[in-house]
Motif scaffolding. Structure first.
Motif, PDB file in Angstrom:
ATOM      1  N   HIS A   1       0.849  -1.248  -0.115  1.00 48.81           N
ATOM      2  CA  HIS A   1      -0.173  -0.016  -0.057  1.00 48.81           C
ATOM      3  C   HIS A   1       0.827   1.210   0.088  1.00 48.81           C
ATOM      4  CE1 HIS A   1      -3.761   2.281   1.921  1.00 48.81           C
ATOM      5  NE2 HIS A   1      -3.520   2.514   0.639  1.00 48.81           N
ATOM      6  N   ILE A   2       0.533   1.939  -0.940  1.00 51.24           N
ATOM      7  CA  ILE A   2       1.646   3.243  -1.210  1.00 51.24           C
ATOM      8  C   ILE A   2       0.561   4.518  -1.129  1.00 51.24           C
ATOM      9  CG2 ILE A   2       2.825   4.577  -2.718  1.00 51.24           C
ATOM     10  CD1 ILE A   2       3.652   1.657  -4.079  1.00 51.24           C
ATOM     11  N   VAL A   3       1.160   5.255  -0.204  1.00 52.77           N
ATOM     12  CA  VAL A   3       0.209   6.622   0.117  1.00 52.77           C
ATOM     13  C   VAL A   3       1.091   7.693  -0.526  1.00 52.77           C
ATOM     14  CG1 VAL A   3      -1.023   8.318   1.593  1.00 52.77           C
ATOM     15  CG2 VAL A   3      -1.226   5.653   1.984  1.00 52.77           C
ATOM     16  N   ILE A   4       0.748   8.531  -1.349  1.00 50.87           N
ATOM     17  CA  ILE A   4       1.299   9.705  -1.999  1.00 50.87           C
ATOM     18  C   ILE A   4       0.623  10.853  -1.480  1.00 50.87           C
ATOM     19  CG2 ILE A   4       2.505  10.910  -4.061  1.00 50.87           C
ATOM     20  CD1 ILE A   4       3.583   8.082  -3.305  1.00 50.87           C
ATOM     21  N   ASP A   5       1.031  11.662  -0.461  1.00 48.09           N
ATOM     22  CA  ASP A   5       0.226  12.701   0.105  1.00 48.09           C
ATOM     23  C   ASP A   5       1.142  14.018  -0.466  1.00 48.09           C
ATOM     24  OD1 ASP A   5      -1.308  13.698   2.408  1.00 48.09           O
ATOM     25  OD2 ASP A   5       0.469  14.777   2.582  1.00 48.09           O
ATOM     26  N   GLY A   6       0.453  14.884  -0.685  1.00 48.07           N
ATOM     27  CA  GLY A   6       0.510  16.190  -1.287  1.00 48.07           C
ATOM     28  C   GLY A   6       1.272  17.230  -0.536  1.00 48.07           C
ATOM     29  N   GLY A   7       1.523  16.856   0.905  1.00 49.54           N
ATOM     30  CA  GLY A   7       1.957  17.983   1.573  1.00 49.54           C
ATOM     31  C   GLY A   7       0.989  18.264   2.454  1.00 49.54           C
ATOM     32  N   SER A   8       0.086  17.625   3.270  1.00 50.39           N
ATOM     33  CA  SER A   8      -1.055  17.940   4.051  1.00 50.39           C
ATOM     34  C   SER A   8      -0.537  18.636   5.117  1.00 50.39           C
ATOM     35  CB  SER A   8      -1.574  16.652   4.543  1.00 50.39           C
ATOM     36  OG  SER A   8      -2.277  16.005   3.433  1.00 50.39           O
TER      37      SER A   8
ATOM     38  N   VAL B   1       5.043   8.820   1.222  1.00 46.29           N
ATOM     39  CA  VAL B   1       5.760  10.041   1.208  1.00 46.29           C
ATOM     40  C   VAL B   1       4.455  11.101   1.126  1.00 46.29           C
ATOM     41  CG1 VAL B   1       5.648   9.953  -1.248  1.00 46.29           C
ATOM     42  CG2 VAL B   1       7.508  11.056  -0.363  1.00 46.29           C
ATOM     43  N   SER B   2       5.242  12.195   1.736  1.00 44.07           N
ATOM     44  CA  SER B   2       4.548  13.697   1.940  1.00 44.07           C
ATOM     45  C   SER B   2       5.169  14.697   1.331  1.00 44.07           C
ATOM     46  CB  SER B   2       3.916  13.911   3.227  1.00 44.07           C
ATOM     47  OG  SER B   2       3.171  15.044   3.273  1.00 44.07           O
ATOM     48  N   GLU B   3       4.756  15.066   0.128  1.00 44.54           N
ATOM     49  CA  GLU B   3       5.654  16.377  -0.416  1.00 44.54           C
ATOM     50  C   GLU B   3       4.714  16.881  -1.361  1.00 44.54           C
ATOM     51  OE1 GLU B   3       8.660  13.958  -2.214  1.00 44.54           O
ATOM     52  OE2 GLU B   3       7.557  13.339  -4.273  1.00 44.54           O
ATOM     53  N   PRO B   4       4.987  18.182  -1.672  1.00 42.34           N
ATOM     54  CA  PRO B   4       4.109  18.950  -2.542  1.00 42.34           C
ATOM     55  C   PRO B   4       4.328  18.358  -3.662  1.00 42.34           C
ATOM     56  CG  PRO B   4       5.597  20.458  -1.442  1.00 42.34           C
ATOM     57  CD  PRO B   4       6.136  19.086  -1.115  1.00 42.34           C
ATOM     58  N   ASP B   5       2.928  18.168  -4.577  1.00 32.35           N
ATOM     59  CA  ASP B   5       2.768  17.825  -5.937  1.00 32.35           C
ATOM     60  C   ASP B   5       1.772  18.533  -6.778  1.00 32.35           C
ATOM     61  OD1 ASP B   5       0.196  17.034  -5.459  1.00 32.35           O
ATOM     62  OD2 ASP B   5       0.750  15.112  -4.518  1.00 32.35           O
ATOM     63  N   GLU B   6       1.565  18.275  -7.945  1.00 39.94           N
ATOM     64  CA  GLU B   6       0.643  19.009  -8.801  1.00 39.94           C
ATOM     65  C   GLU B   6      -0.650  18.377  -8.774  1.00 39.94           C
ATOM     66  OE1 GLU B   6       1.903  21.609 -10.332  1.00 39.94           O
ATOM     67  OE2 GLU B   6       3.880  21.356  -9.436  1.00 39.94           O
ATOM     68  N   GLY B   7      -1.018  17.716  -7.804  1.00 36.68           N
ATOM     69  CA  GLY B   7      -2.335  17.417  -7.822  1.00 36.68           C
ATOM     70  C   GLY B   7      -2.481  15.808  -7.678  1.00 36.68           C
ATOM     71  N   GLN B   8      -3.738  15.384  -7.816  1.00 40.85           N
ATOM     72  CA  GLN B   8      -4.170  13.767  -7.735  1.00 40.85           C
ATOM     73  C   GLN B   8      -3.397  13.052  -8.863  1.00 40.85           C
ATOM     74  OE1 GLN B   8      -8.200  12.564  -7.774  1.00 40.85           O
ATOM     75  NE2 GLN B   8      -7.933  10.790  -8.205  1.00 40.85           N
ATOM     76  N   ALA B   9      -3.270  13.737 -10.117  1.00 36.14           N
ATOM     77  CA  ALA B   9      -2.642  12.683 -11.157  1.00 36.14           C
ATOM     78  C   ALA B   9      -1.288  12.519 -11.050  1.00 36.14           C
ATOM     79  CB  ALA B   9      -2.845  13.389 -12.522  1.00 36.14           C
ATOM     80  N   ASP B  10      -0.539  13.686 -10.375  1.00 33.98           N
ATOM     81  CA  ASP B  10       1.013  13.676 -10.111  1.00 33.98           C
ATOM     82  C   ASP B  10       1.408  12.861  -8.983  1.00 33.98           C
ATOM     83  OD1 ASP B  10       3.560  14.537 -10.329  1.00 33.98           O
ATOM     84  OD2 ASP B  10       3.208  15.918  -8.603  1.00 33.98           O
ATOM     85  N   ALA B  11       0.277  12.724  -8.290  1.00 34.20           N
ATOM     86  CA  ALA B  11       0.352  11.605  -6.949  1.00 34.20           C
ATOM     87  C   ALA B  11       0.203  10.291  -7.357  1.00 34.20           C
ATOM     88  CB  ALA B  11      -0.558  12.041  -5.852  1.00 34.20           C
ATOM     89  N   LEU B  12      -0.768  10.124  -8.198  1.00 35.03           N
ATOM     90  CA  LEU B  12      -0.965   8.734  -8.498  1.00 35.03           C
ATOM     91  C   LEU B  12       0.163   8.243  -9.560  1.00 35.03           C
ATOM     92  CD1 LEU B  12      -4.826   8.958  -9.527  1.00 35.03           C
ATOM     93  CD2 LEU B  12      -3.572   7.377  -8.130  1.00 35.03           C
ATOM     94  N   ASN B  13       0.713   9.153 -10.432  1.00 29.99           N
ATOM     95  CA  ASN B  13       1.888   8.555 -11.200  1.00 29.99           C
ATOM     96  C   ASN B  13       3.244   8.315 -10.313  1.00 29.99           C
ATOM     97  OD1 ASN B  13       0.532   8.817 -13.671  1.00 29.99           O
ATOM     98  ND2 ASN B  13       0.850  10.860 -13.905  1.00 29.99           N
ATOM     99  N   LYS B  14       3.366   9.199  -9.465  1.00 28.98           N
ATOM    100  CA  LYS B  14       4.464   8.829  -8.464  1.00 28.98           C
ATOM    101  C   LYS B  14       4.178   7.414  -7.676  1.00 28.98           C
ATOM    102  CE  LYS B  14       5.591  13.633  -6.962  1.00 28.98           C
ATOM    103  NZ  LYS B  14       5.678  14.409  -5.980  1.00 28.98           N
ATOM    104  N   GLY B  15       3.146   7.230  -7.504  1.00 31.10           N
ATOM    105  CA  GLY B  15       2.648   5.795  -6.820  1.00 31.10           C
ATOM    106  C   GLY B  15       2.839   4.847  -7.848  1.00 31.10           C
ATOM    107  N   PHE B  16       2.336   5.033  -9.123  1.00 27.38           N
ATOM    108  CA  PHE B  16       2.587   3.927  -9.993  1.00 27.38           C
ATOM    109  C   PHE B  16       3.937   3.675 -10.463  1.00 27.38           C
ATOM    110  CE2 PHE B  16      -1.637   5.566 -12.146  1.00 27.38           C
ATOM    111  CZ  PHE B  16      -2.436   4.948 -11.149  1.00 27.38           C
ATOM    112  N   GLN B  17       4.752   4.588 -10.428  1.00 25.89           N
ATOM    113  CA  GLN B  17       6.316   4.212 -10.598  1.00 25.89           C
ATOM    114  C   GLN B  17       6.955   3.654  -9.217  1.00 25.89           C
ATOM    115  OE1 GLN B  17       7.763   8.131 -11.309  1.00 25.89           O
ATOM    116  NE2 GLN B  17       6.950   8.433 -13.235  1.00 25.89           N
ATOM    117  N   GLN B  18       6.319   3.976  -8.110  1.00 23.42           N
ATOM    118  CA  GLN B  18       7.173   3.277  -7.162  1.00 23.42           C
ATOM    119  C   GLN B  18       6.483   1.729  -7.263  1.00 23.42           C
ATOM    120  OE1 GLN B  18       6.542   5.077  -3.075  1.00 23.42           O
ATOM    121  NE2 GLN B  18       7.129   7.128  -4.226  1.00 23.42           N
TER     122      GLN B  18
END
Length: 188
Positions: free
Chosen positions: A30-37, A55-72
């Motif tokens: 289970h990978i959670v990509i958080d946009g810097g909550s 991971v929690s870091e600023p991102d460009e929104g949901q799609a960016d977070a998903l793509n980061k997760g897909f890569q991991q």
């Protein structure tokens, strides 16, 4: 691998995590990509450090977070569970069993429940059997009810970051043009 995009999701994310942890499938990443909550989301994620990757870091929104997760993701199969969604018991194993039994199917989906803030079911939605024509007119495949092979992400790319509101529909439409999609009469 289950990918969960998150941003200021403290009110709901623990129910999402619990629904993944309650699955009977033995090897879930289970990978959670958080946009810097800035709300208590990170406190909740830290509680589950040993049970999920996040991971929690600023991102460009949901799609960016998903793509980061897909890569991991390391799993052969991917589920996309938003922070305010939950899985039904047995959803992951049912999806994986179906995909393993049907090697030509690349994306499978089931139905879903609309739930309230307490997780109580408001309404159950059974999507129709797959049809590209139906998909052209309506998003008949819910992201929380779909599972797909990681290979289609590798070959076709992830979700499109410029599509903030239709990213799930466009993703499924693009995949359905290249890969076989199947519906199962189950609530996931």
């Amino acid at each position: 691998s289950i990918i969960t995009p998150s941003y200021n999701s403290a009110d709901y994310i623990e129910m999402a995590i619990a629904s993944v942890l309650a699955q009977d499938y033995p090897n879930i990443e289970h990978i959670v990509i958080d946009g810097g909550s800035t709300d208590p989301t990170l406190k909740i994620l830290k509680k589950y450090d040993h049970k999920l990757n996040w991971v929690s870091e600023p991102d460009e929104g949901q799609a960016d977070a998903l793509n980061k997760g897909f890569q991991q993701a390391k799993g052969d199969f991917i589920g996309w569970l938003n922070a305010d969604d939950t899985y039904q018991a047995g959803a992951v194993s049912a999806a994986i069993n179906f995909l393993q039994a049907h090697p030509t199917v690349s994306l499978v989906y089931g139905g879903f429940n609309f739930i309230d803030e307490n997780g109580d079911v408001i309404q159950t939605h059974y999507p129709p059997p797959f049809s590209l024509e139906k998909l052209l007119y309506s998003n008949i495949i819910p992201n929380a009810g779909m599972f797909f092979r990681r290979q289609i992400i590798i070959k076709s790319g992830g979700v499109r970051p410029e599509l903030h509101y239709t990213l799930d529909w466009e993703f499924v439409l693009r995949m359905a043009q290249r890969y076989q999609v199947a519906q199962v009469p189950a609530i996931w």
